[in-house]
Design a protein around this motif. Structure first.
Motif, PDB file in Angstrom:
ATOM      1  N   ARG A 175       0.832  -1.209   0.000  1.00 59.16           N
ATOM      2  CA  ARG A 175       0.000   0.000   0.000  1.00 59.16           C
ATOM      3  C   ARG A 175       0.871   1.266   0.000  1.00 59.16           C
ATOM      4  NH1 ARG A 175      -2.507  -3.668   3.287  1.00 59.16           N
ATOM      5  NH2 ARG A 175      -1.518  -2.830   5.167  1.00 59.16           N
ATOM      6  N   THR A 176       1.802   1.311  -0.927  1.00 57.58           N
ATOM      7  CA  THR A 176       2.616   2.510  -1.124  1.00 57.58           C
ATOM      8  C   THR A 176       2.939   2.617  -2.603  1.00 57.58           C
ATOM      9  OG1 THR A 176       4.674   3.654  -0.521  1.00 57.58           O
ATOM     10  CG2 THR A 176       4.777   1.264  -0.723  1.00 57.58           C
ATOM     11  N   GLU A 177       3.216   3.806  -3.062  1.00 60.64           N
ATOM     12  CA  GLU A 177       3.531   4.011  -4.472  1.00 60.64           C
ATOM     13  C   GLU A 177       5.029   4.139  -4.712  1.00 60.64           C
ATOM     14  OE1 GLU A 177       1.280   7.296  -5.935  1.00 60.64           O
ATOM     15  OE2 GLU A 177      -0.667   6.330  -5.598  1.00 60.64           O
ATOM     16  N   GLN A 178       5.846   4.080  -3.656  1.00 66.49           N
ATOM     17  CA  GLN A 178       7.287   4.229  -3.811  1.00 66.49           C
ATOM     18  C   GLN A 178       7.899   2.945  -4.377  1.00 66.49           C
ATOM     19  OE1 GLN A 178      10.448   6.697  -1.401  1.00 66.49           O
ATOM     20  NE2 GLN A 178       9.732   4.985  -0.185  1.00 66.49           N
ATOM     21  N   SER A 179       8.731   3.070  -5.411  1.00 67.12           N
ATOM     22  CA  SER A 179       9.331   1.905  -6.056  1.00 67.12           C
ATOM     23  C   SER A 179      10.835   1.875  -5.824  1.00 67.12           C
ATOM     24  CB  SER A 179       9.055   1.935  -7.570  1.00 67.12           C
ATOM     25  OG  SER A 179       9.729   3.039  -8.168  1.00 67.12           O
ATOM     26  N   LEU A 180      11.422   0.696  -6.026  1.00 66.63           N
ATOM     27  CA  LEU A 180      12.871   0.559  -5.845  1.00 66.63           C
ATOM     28  C   LEU A 180      13.647   1.427  -6.822  1.00 66.63           C
ATOM     29  CD1 LEU A 180      13.233  -3.303  -5.347  1.00 66.63           C
ATOM     30  CD2 LEU A 180      13.790  -1.547  -3.681  1.00 66.63           C
ATOM     31  N   GLY A 181      13.132   1.574  -8.036  1.00 68.19           N
ATOM     32  CA  GLY A 181      13.854   2.313  -9.057  1.00 68.19           C
ATOM     33  C   GLY A 181      14.040   3.783  -8.744  1.00 68.19           C
ATOM     34  N   SER A 182      13.300   4.298  -7.763  1.00 67.13           N
ATOM     35  CA  SER A 182      13.397   5.716  -7.419  1.00 67.13           C
ATOM     36  C   SER A 182      14.482   5.999  -6.379  1.00 67.13           C
ATOM     37  CB  SER A 182      12.047   6.210  -6.883  1.00 67.13           C
ATOM     38  OG  SER A 182      11.727   5.563  -5.650  1.00 67.13           O
ATOM     39  N   THR A 224       4.380 -14.525   1.303  1.00 66.42           N
ATOM     40  CA  THR A 224       5.560 -14.252   2.117  1.00 66.42           C
ATOM     41  C   THR A 224       6.814 -14.942   1.594  1.00 66.42           C
ATOM     42  OG1 THR A 224       6.424 -14.286   4.398  1.00 66.42           O
ATOM     43  CG2 THR A 224       5.077 -16.175   3.719  1.00 66.42           C
ATOM     44  N   GLU A 225       6.680 -16.088   0.908  1.00 61.71           N
ATOM     45  CA  GLU A 225       7.847 -16.772   0.369  1.00 61.71           C
ATOM     46  C   GLU A 225       8.216 -16.261  -1.024  1.00 61.71           C
ATOM     47  OE1 GLU A 225       4.420 -19.684  -0.658  1.00 61.71           O
ATOM     48  OE2 GLU A 225       4.862 -18.068   0.774  1.00 61.71           O
ATOM     49  N   THR A 226       7.282 -15.578  -1.699  1.00 61.14           N
ATOM     50  CA  THR A 226       7.552 -15.018  -3.017  1.00 61.14           C
ATOM     51  C   THR A 226       8.205 -13.646  -2.919  1.00 61.14           C
ATOM     52  OG1 THR A 226       5.556 -16.131  -3.809  1.00 61.14           O
ATOM     53  CG2 THR A 226       6.519 -14.472  -5.258  1.00 61.14           C
ATOM     54  N   ALA A 227       7.789 -12.861  -1.935  1.00 60.97           N
ATOM     55  CA  ALA A 227       8.244 -11.479  -1.800  1.00 60.97           C
ATOM     56  C   ALA A 227       9.766 -11.335  -1.707  1.00 60.97           C
ATOM     57  CB  ALA A 227       7.567 -10.829  -0.599  1.00 60.97           C
ATOM     58  N   PRO A 228      10.466 -12.139  -0.881  1.00 62.61           N
ATOM     59  CA  PRO A 228      11.920 -11.947  -0.815  1.00 62.61           C
ATOM     60  C   PRO A 228      12.626 -12.265  -2.123  1.00 62.61           C
ATOM     61  CG  PRO A 228      11.279 -13.917   0.404  1.00 62.61           C
ATOM     62  CD  PRO A 228      10.023 -13.173   0.064  1.00 62.61           C
ATOM     63  N   VAL A 229      12.135 -13.273  -2.848  1.00 62.98           N
ATOM     64  CA  VAL A 229      12.761 -13.634  -4.129  1.00 62.98           C
ATOM     65  C   VAL A 229      12.629 -12.471  -5.114  1.00 62.98           C
ATOM     66  CG1 VAL A 229      12.836 -15.318  -5.978  1.00 62.98           C
ATOM     67  CG2 VAL A 229      12.153 -16.042  -3.690  1.00 62.98           C
ATOM     68  N   ALA A 230      11.405 -11.921  -5.203  1.00 66.57           N
ATOM     69  CA  ALA A 230      11.172 -10.809  -6.117  1.00 66.57           C
ATOM     70  C   ALA A 230      11.983  -9.582  -5.717  1.00 66.57           C
ATOM     71  CB  ALA A 230       9.678 -10.475  -6.152  1.00 66.57           C
ATOM     72  N   ALA A 231      11.995  -9.267  -4.422  1.00 65.20           N
ATOM     73  CA  ALA A 231      12.696  -8.071  -3.952  1.00 65.20           C
ATOM     74  C   ALA A 231      14.204  -8.189  -4.152  1.00 65.20           C
ATOM     75  CB  ALA A 231      12.380  -7.836  -2.476  1.00 65.20           C
ATOM     76  N   ILE A 232      14.775  -9.344  -3.810  1.00 64.25           N
ATOM     77  CA  ILE A 232      16.222  -9.517  -3.959  1.00 64.25           C
ATOM     78  C   ILE A 232      16.610  -9.490  -5.427  1.00 64.25           C
ATOM     79  CG2 ILE A 232      18.177 -11.071  -3.545  1.00 64.25           C
ATOM     80  CD1 ILE A 232      16.547 -12.098  -1.079  1.00 64.25           C
ATOM     81  N   ALA A 233      15.803 -10.122  -6.272  1.00 63.97           N
ATOM     82  CA  ALA A 233      16.099 -10.112  -7.705  1.00 63.97           C
ATOM     83  C   ALA A 233      16.121  -8.683  -8.249  1.00 63.97           C
ATOM     84  CB  ALA A 233      15.070 -10.946  -8.459  1.00 63.97           C
ATOM     85  N   LEU A 234      15.156  -7.856  -7.844  1.00 66.02           N
ATOM     86  CA  LEU A 234      15.116  -6.471  -8.307  1.00 66.02           C
ATOM     87  C   LEU A 234      16.305  -5.672  -7.775  1.00 66.02           C
ATOM     88  CD1 LEU A 234      11.290  -5.751  -8.018  1.00 66.02           C
ATOM     89  CD2 LEU A 234      12.636  -5.827 -10.115  1.00 66.02           C
ATOM     90  N   CYS A 235      16.650  -5.883  -6.504  1.00 67.29           N
ATOM     91  CA  CYS A 235      17.810  -5.187  -5.932  1.00 67.29           C
ATOM     92  C   CYS A 235      19.095  -5.580  -6.660  1.00 67.29           C
ATOM     93  CB  CYS A 235      17.931  -5.502  -4.445  1.00 67.29           C
ATOM     94  SG  CYS A 235      16.660  -4.725  -3.413  1.00 67.29           S
ATOM     95  N   TRP A 237      19.291  -6.624  -9.705  1.00 62.31           N
ATOM     96  CA  TRP A 237      19.213  -6.055 -11.050  1.00 62.31           C
ATOM     97  C   TRP A 237      19.611  -4.579 -11.037  1.00 62.31           C
ATOM     98  CZ3 TRP A 237      18.717  -7.401 -16.029  1.00 62.31           C
ATOM     99  CH2 TRP A 237      18.376  -6.402 -16.933  1.00 62.31           C
ATOM    100  N   LEU A 238      19.091  -3.847 -10.064  1.00 63.03           N
ATOM    101  CA  LEU A 238      19.351  -2.408 -10.008  1.00 63.03           C
ATOM    102  C   LEU A 238      20.767  -2.075  -9.543  1.00 63.03           C
ATOM    103  CD1 LEU A 238      15.965  -1.267  -8.428  1.00 63.03           C
ATOM    104  CD2 LEU A 238      16.764  -0.702 -10.717  1.00 63.03           C
ATOM    105  N   TRP A 239      21.249  -2.807  -8.513  1.00 58.49           N
ATOM    106  CA  TRP A 239      22.474  -2.376  -7.842  1.00 58.49           C
ATOM    107  C   TRP A 239      23.516  -3.483  -7.659  1.00 58.49           C
ATOM    108  CZ3 TRP A 239      18.031  -1.232  -4.275  1.00 58.49           C
ATOM    109  CH2 TRP A 239      17.381  -0.040  -4.654  1.00 58.49           C
ATOM    110  N   GLY A 240      23.173  -4.719  -8.006  1.00 56.98           N
ATOM    111  CA  GLY A 240      24.074  -5.836  -7.761  1.00 56.98           C
ATOM    112  C   GLY A 240      24.730  -6.358  -9.014  1.00 56.98           C
ATOM    113  N   ASP A 241      24.701  -7.699  -9.183  1.00 58.65           N
ATOM    114  CA  ASP A 241      25.460  -8.326 -10.272  1.00 58.65           C
ATOM    115  C   ASP A 241      24.588  -9.031 -11.303  1.00 58.65           C
ATOM    116  OD1 ASP A 241      24.602 -10.406  -8.695  1.00 58.65           O
ATOM    117  OD2 ASP A 241      26.569 -11.324  -8.434  1.00 58.65           O
ATOM    118  N   ILE A 242      23.288  -8.735 -11.326  1.00 67.08           N
ATOM    119  CA  ILE A 242      22.417  -9.348 -12.325  1.00 67.08           C
ATOM    120  C   ILE A 242      22.239  -8.440 -13.537  1.00 67.08           C
ATOM    121  CG2 ILE A 242      20.064 -10.108 -12.822  1.00 67.08           C
ATOM    122  CD1 ILE A 242      19.901 -11.309 -10.081  1.00 67.08           C
ATOM    123  N   GLY A 243      22.027  -7.163 -13.318  1.00 67.42           N
ATOM    124  CA  GLY A 243      21.757  -6.257 -14.421  1.00 67.42           C
ATOM    125  C   GLY A 243      22.975  -5.792 -15.189  1.00 67.42           C
TER     126      GLY A 243
END
Length: 244
Positions: A175-182, A224-235, A237-243
């Protein structure tokens, strides 16, 4: 036959012999039933992979000789500490396994208001050992150089103190509009994931007061088991070694 990759906490050095620790010896000798002369790939968390030959394999002890040493470059430059609310059975196992595969640095089980699991005493110790075993198996399979530590279960006030050194602290909140990309590029992230019933309004407020930023991963509510996978993957991608 594929050469097994095994974690051991024994010291390893090229050109030397060593005895595997009890867990690794059990896996090699009893589960895999490997024999003298067969090859292994070993790692112990020092940042290297080792090729080794089994010298002897008994029911309680396995001795190996280390033939070679190669730097392992699979660890992400992004340090991610995951605070995962406790959940039952396979859901927690899945979260731990996939978080390790995605490159998390440390996993902290959290005791939150809507958790459907309450751990105490010997049962808590048993579950922590089990989750550490899940983490070891995941690190073996995915080729990581290090095995993330499973920390003791923490209450939220302990978790807030534990993550003070992180330069970006996030609480997943649909329930927030703030995204990781910002957000600006961090070096060390703390991710806080709620239980199946979600974090309570008071818990979200407490997290924000402690310096956590609410962040949404999209319009859909994740388990709850899907959220960490999605969040870590995005992090990653943005700042780690995937993107890249």
């Amino acid at each position: 036959m594929r050469t097994p990759r095994i974690y051991t906490d024994s010291p390893l050095a090229e050109g030397t012999a060593a005895a595997l620790d009890d867990n690794a010896a059990h896996h090699v000798g009893r589960v895999l039933r490997m024999q003298p002369g067969q090859q292994l790939r070993l790692f112990n968390g020092d940042g290297n992979d080792y090729t080794a030959t089994i010298l002897s394999a008994g029911k309680k002890q396995v001795e190996i000789e280390v033939a070679g040493q190669t730097p392992n470059t699979t660890e992400s430059p992004l340090d991610i500490v995951l605070g995962q609310s406790l959940s039952k059975g396979d859901r927690m196992d899945y979260a731990v396994q996939k978080a390790v595969e995605m490159g998390v640095t440390r996993i902290v089980p959290l005791n939150t208001e809507h958790c459907d699991v309450k751990l105490k005493g010997d049962w808590e110790d048993k579950r922590l050992r089990h989750w550490q075993s899940v983490a070891i198996s995941a690190a073996e399979q995915c080729g990581r150089a290090r095995v993330p530590e499973i920390a003791p279960v923490m209450a939220l006030n302990e978790w807030f103190d534990h993550t003070e050194s992180c330069d970006l602290r996030l609480v997943l909140h649909h329930r927030t509009e703030q995204s990781l990309g910002s957000m600006n590029r961090p070096a060390r992230i703390a991710l806080m994931i709620g239980p199946e019933g979600g974090l309570s309004a008071d818990e979200i407020s407490a997290a924000e007061s402690a310096g956590f930023l609410p962040v949404a991963l999209g319009p859909r509510v994740l388990r709850t088991e899907t959220a960490p996978v999605a969040a870590i993957a995005l992090c990653q991608w943005l700042w780690g070694d995937i993107g890249g």
